[in-house]
Design a protein around this motif. Structure first.
Motif, mmCIF file in Angstrom:
data_model
loop_
_atom_site.group_PDB
_atom_site.id
_atom_site.type_symbol
_atom_site.label_atom_id
_atom_site.label_comp_id
_atom_site.label_asym_id
_atom_site.label_seq_id
_atom_site.Cartn_x
_atom_site.Cartn_y
_atom_site.Cartn_z
ATOM 1 N N PRO A 186 -91.570 -21.471 -15.514
ATOM 2 C CA PRO A 186 -92.173 -20.427 -16.358
ATOM 3 C C PRO A 186 -93.697 -20.485 -16.381
ATOM 4 N N GLU A 187 -94.267 -21.685 -16.467
ATOM 5 C CA GLU A 187 -95.719 -21.798 -16.519
ATOM 6 C C GLU A 187 -96.370 -21.430 -15.182
ATOM 7 N N GLU A 188 -95.633 -21.603 -14.075
ATOM 8 C CA GLU A 188 -96.156 -21.196 -12.767
ATOM 9 C C GLU A 188 -96.145 -19.681 -12.628
ATOM 10 N N ALA A 189 -95.066 -19.051 -13.101
ATOM 11 C CA ALA A 189 -95.008 -17.587 -13.079
ATOM 12 C C ALA A 189 -96.100 -16.999 -13.974
ATOM 13 N N ALA A 190 -96.355 -17.630 -15.115
ATOM 14 C CA ALA A 190 -97.386 -17.148 -16.032
ATOM 15 C C ALA A 190 -98.773 -17.236 -15.408
ATOM 16 N N GLY A 191 -98.980 -18.183 -14.498
ATOM 17 C CA GLY A 191 -100.282 -18.362 -13.865
ATOM 18 C C GLY A 191 -100.440 -17.608 -12.557
ATOM 19 N N LEU A 192 -99.424 -16.849 -12.150
ATOM 20 C CA LEU A 192 -99.468 -16.142 -10.868
ATOM 21 C C LEU A 192 -100.506 -15.021 -10.915
ATOM 22 N N ARG A 193 -101.359 -14.957 -9.873
ATOM 23 C CA ARG A 193 -102.393 -13.933 -9.797
ATOM 24 C C ARG A 193 -102.197 -13.063 -8.553
ATOM 25 N N ARG A 194 -102.849 -11.903 -8.552
ATOM 26 C CA ARG A 194 -102.683 -10.967 -7.439
ATOM 27 C C ARG A 194 -103.074 -11.600 -6.121
ATOM 28 N N GLN A 195 -104.118 -12.426 -6.118
ATOM 29 C CA GLN A 195 -104.565 -13.055 -4.875
ATOM 30 C C GLN A 195 -103.584 -14.111 -4.365
ATOM 31 N N ASN A 196 -102.600 -14.463 -5.182
ATOM 32 C CA ASN A 196 -101.569 -15.413 -4.763
ATOM 33 C C ASN A 196 -100.382 -14.732 -4.101
ATOM 34 N N CYS A 197 -100.388 -13.396 -4.044
ATOM 35 C CA CYS A 197 -99.210 -12.642 -3.614
ATOM 36 C C CYS A 197 -99.461 -11.880 -2.324
ATOM 37 N N ASP A 198 -98.703 -12.190 -1.297
ATOM 38 C CA ASP A 198 -98.691 -11.412 -0.063
ATOM 39 C C ASP A 198 -97.433 -10.550 -0.109
ATOM 40 N N LEU A 199 -97.603 -9.249 -0.345
ATOM 41 C CA LEU A 199 -96.480 -8.351 -0.614
ATOM 42 C C LEU A 199 -96.463 -7.211 0.408
ATOM 43 N N PRO A 200 -95.907 -7.445 1.594
ATOM 44 C CA PRO A 200 -95.868 -6.393 2.619
ATOM 45 C C PRO A 200 -94.939 -5.253 2.220
ATOM 46 N N GLU A 201 -95.101 -4.112 2.864
ATOM 47 C CA GLU A 201 -94.260 -2.965 2.553
ATOM 48 C C GLU A 201 -92.818 -3.202 2.980
ATOM 49 N N GLY B 55 -100.835 -3.087 -13.211
ATOM 50 C CA GLY B 55 -102.061 -3.644 -12.674
ATOM 51 C C GLY B 55 -102.151 -5.137 -12.945
ATOM 52 N N VAL B 56 -103.372 -5.652 -13.090
ATOM 53 C CA VAL B 56 -103.577 -7.084 -13.330
ATOM 54 C C VAL B 56 -104.584 -7.284 -14.445
ATOM 55 N N ALA B 57 -104.606 -8.504 -14.988
ATOM 56 C CA ALA B 57 -105.596 -8.864 -16.003
ATOM 57 C C ALA B 57 -106.961 -9.059 -15.335
ATOM 58 N N ALA B 58 -107.985 -9.289 -16.138
ATOM 59 C CA ALA B 58 -109.338 -9.457 -15.605
ATOM 60 C C ALA B 58 -109.425 -10.606 -14.610
ATOM 61 N N ASP B 59 -108.614 -11.645 -14.821
ATOM 62 C CA ASP B 59 -108.636 -12.787 -13.912
ATOM 63 C C ASP B 59 -107.585 -12.672 -12.812
ATOM 64 N N GLY B 60 -106.910 -11.531 -12.718
ATOM 65 C CA GLY B 60 -105.939 -11.310 -11.652
ATOM 66 C C GLY B 60 -104.508 -11.628 -12.006
ATOM 67 N N ARG B 61 -104.244 -12.110 -13.239
ATOM 68 C CA ARG B 61 -102.883 -12.478 -13.620
ATOM 69 C C ARG B 61 -101.972 -11.254 -13.663
ATOM 70 N N LEU B 62 -100.735 -11.461 -13.215
ATOM 71 C CA LEU B 62 -99.766 -10.370 -13.192
ATOM 72 C C LEU B 62 -99.093 -10.143 -14.533
ATOM 73 N N PHE B 63 -98.741 -11.236 -15.206
ATOM 74 C CA PHE B 63 -97.861 -11.122 -16.365
ATOM 75 C C PHE B 63 -98.608 -11.433 -17.657
ATOM 76 N N ARG B 64 -98.687 -10.434 -18.531
ATOM 77 C CA ARG B 64 -99.340 -10.596 -19.825
ATOM 78 C C ARG B 64 -98.852 -9.502 -20.753
ATOM 79 N N THR B 65 -99.160 -9.638 -22.024
ATOM 80 C CA THR B 65 -98.753 -8.654 -23.026
ATOM 81 C C THR B 65 -99.598 -7.395 -22.882
ATOM 82 N N ALA B 66 -99.267 -6.387 -23.677
ATOM 83 C CA ALA B 66 -100.037 -5.141 -23.655
ATOM 84 C C ALA B 66 -101.493 -5.377 -24.058
ATOM 85 N N LYS B 67 -101.750 -6.459 -24.802
ATOM 86 C CA LYS B 67 -103.116 -6.790 -25.215
ATOM 87 C C LYS B 67 -103.796 -7.763 -24.252
ATOM 88 N N GLY B 68 -103.107 -8.083 -23.147
ATOM 89 C CA GLY B 68 -103.708 -8.944 -22.129
ATOM 90 C C GLY B 68 -103.527 -10.424 -22.356
#
Length: 283
Positions: free
Chosen positions: A105-120, A180-193
């Motif tokens: 869970p803590e690894e998923a919480a820290g996942l950022r856009r730059q950590n993801c290679d998501l091909p079509e 989208g992503v948070a200011a630091d690139g995180r994927l998963f956060r609440t509506a308030k960031g």
């Protein structure tokens, strides 16, 4: 006084018996505290060394009753987006990472856009480099409930590569399109960031279990915690015949810990072993 302290760590705040892992962890903290007192000349010796005290035995492996099969996992994940106004939809991708990529869970919480290679099309790749475990603000360096830290059991800047199947690629692409992503690139956060608290995502998980499971399954240990999605993923990989070395690398375990923890969740090995022995005897 030392024995009184040892007795105290075996119970919870409400007086119930504490889990064996909790007792072990608290004893380690108490021992380290007393070692520091010795180092600073506040005590002549660590009093725990003179006490014969046996801690509760810690279970060495995953309980197979907690492990969902792929059909059950898909039903649970499908139930998550319907929970709450937006909370379930925001958490769907996070829970999916726990199952399809075996992230903690803590690894998923820290996942950022730059950590993801998501091909079509085809498989993607996650580079797991940071974790955001939850703790009391008094014990974090940042003064927040979620500090950014290195990966469990790894050096500070070490990363882990986890190939992900097309189904998870599609889920994450959809999540990014919607939120989208948070200011630091995180994927998963609440509506308030803010990062999701463990109580928030655990509450969503329990509602999803009630929606996807039968009454008998709801009161059983089956997928009782979100973390059990990770156990299901690793068990699935092992039972699919993926070499233990590769599973350990993806899950962030050593091979010996992997086989010890998941030994009871590996199915079908006895018949396969018997077949190989029979073949050898017939040669």
């Amino acid at each position: 006084m030392a024995r009184t302290a040892l007795d105290a760590i075996t119970v919870t705040f409400d007086g119930h018996e504490a889990a064996a892992n909790t007792v072990r962890r608290k004893r380690e903290v108490l021992h380290s505290l007393l070692e520091l007192a010795v180092e600073q000349k506040e005590l002549p010796a660590n009093p725990l060394h003179a006490i014969k005290w046996t801690p509760p035995k810690v279970a060495g492996g995953v309980d197979p009753r907690t492990v969902v099969n792929p059909e059950q996992a898909r039903a649970l994940l499908a139930a998550v987006p319907a929970i709450g106004r937006t909370r379930g939809r925001r958490l769907h991708g996070m829970f999916s990472c726990m199952y399809y990529a075996a992230l903690r869970p803590e690894e998923a919480a820290g996942l950022r856009r730059q950590n993801c290679d998501l091909p079509e099309q085809g498989w993607g790749l996650l580079t797991v480099e940071k974790a955001r475990p939850q703790a009391n603000k008094r014990w974090t360096n940042s003064g927040e409930t979620h500090d950014s830290r290195g990966l469990k059991h790894r050096a500070k800047d070490e990363t882990r590569l986890v190939p992900i199947p097309p189904v998870l690629v599609a889920i994450l692409r959809s999540h990014l399109d919607r939120y989208g992503v948070a200011a630091d690139g995180r994927l998963f956060r609440t509506a308030k960031g803010r990062p999701f608290s463990s109580s928030a995502y655990s509450g969503v998980w329990q509602q999803a279990r009630r929606a996807a499971f039968t009454a008998e399954q709801v009161v059983s240990p089956l997928a009782a915690r979100p973390y059990d999605l990770r156990h299901a993923a690793v068990s699935l990989w092992l039972n699919a015949g993926v070499p233990a070395t590769e599973v350990a690398e993806r899950a962030g375990h050593s091979v010996d810990v992997l086989l010890r923890v998941y030994a009871k969740c590996i199915e079908g090995q006895q018949a396969r072993a018997n077949g190989k022995i029979s073949e050898a005897l017939d040669e």
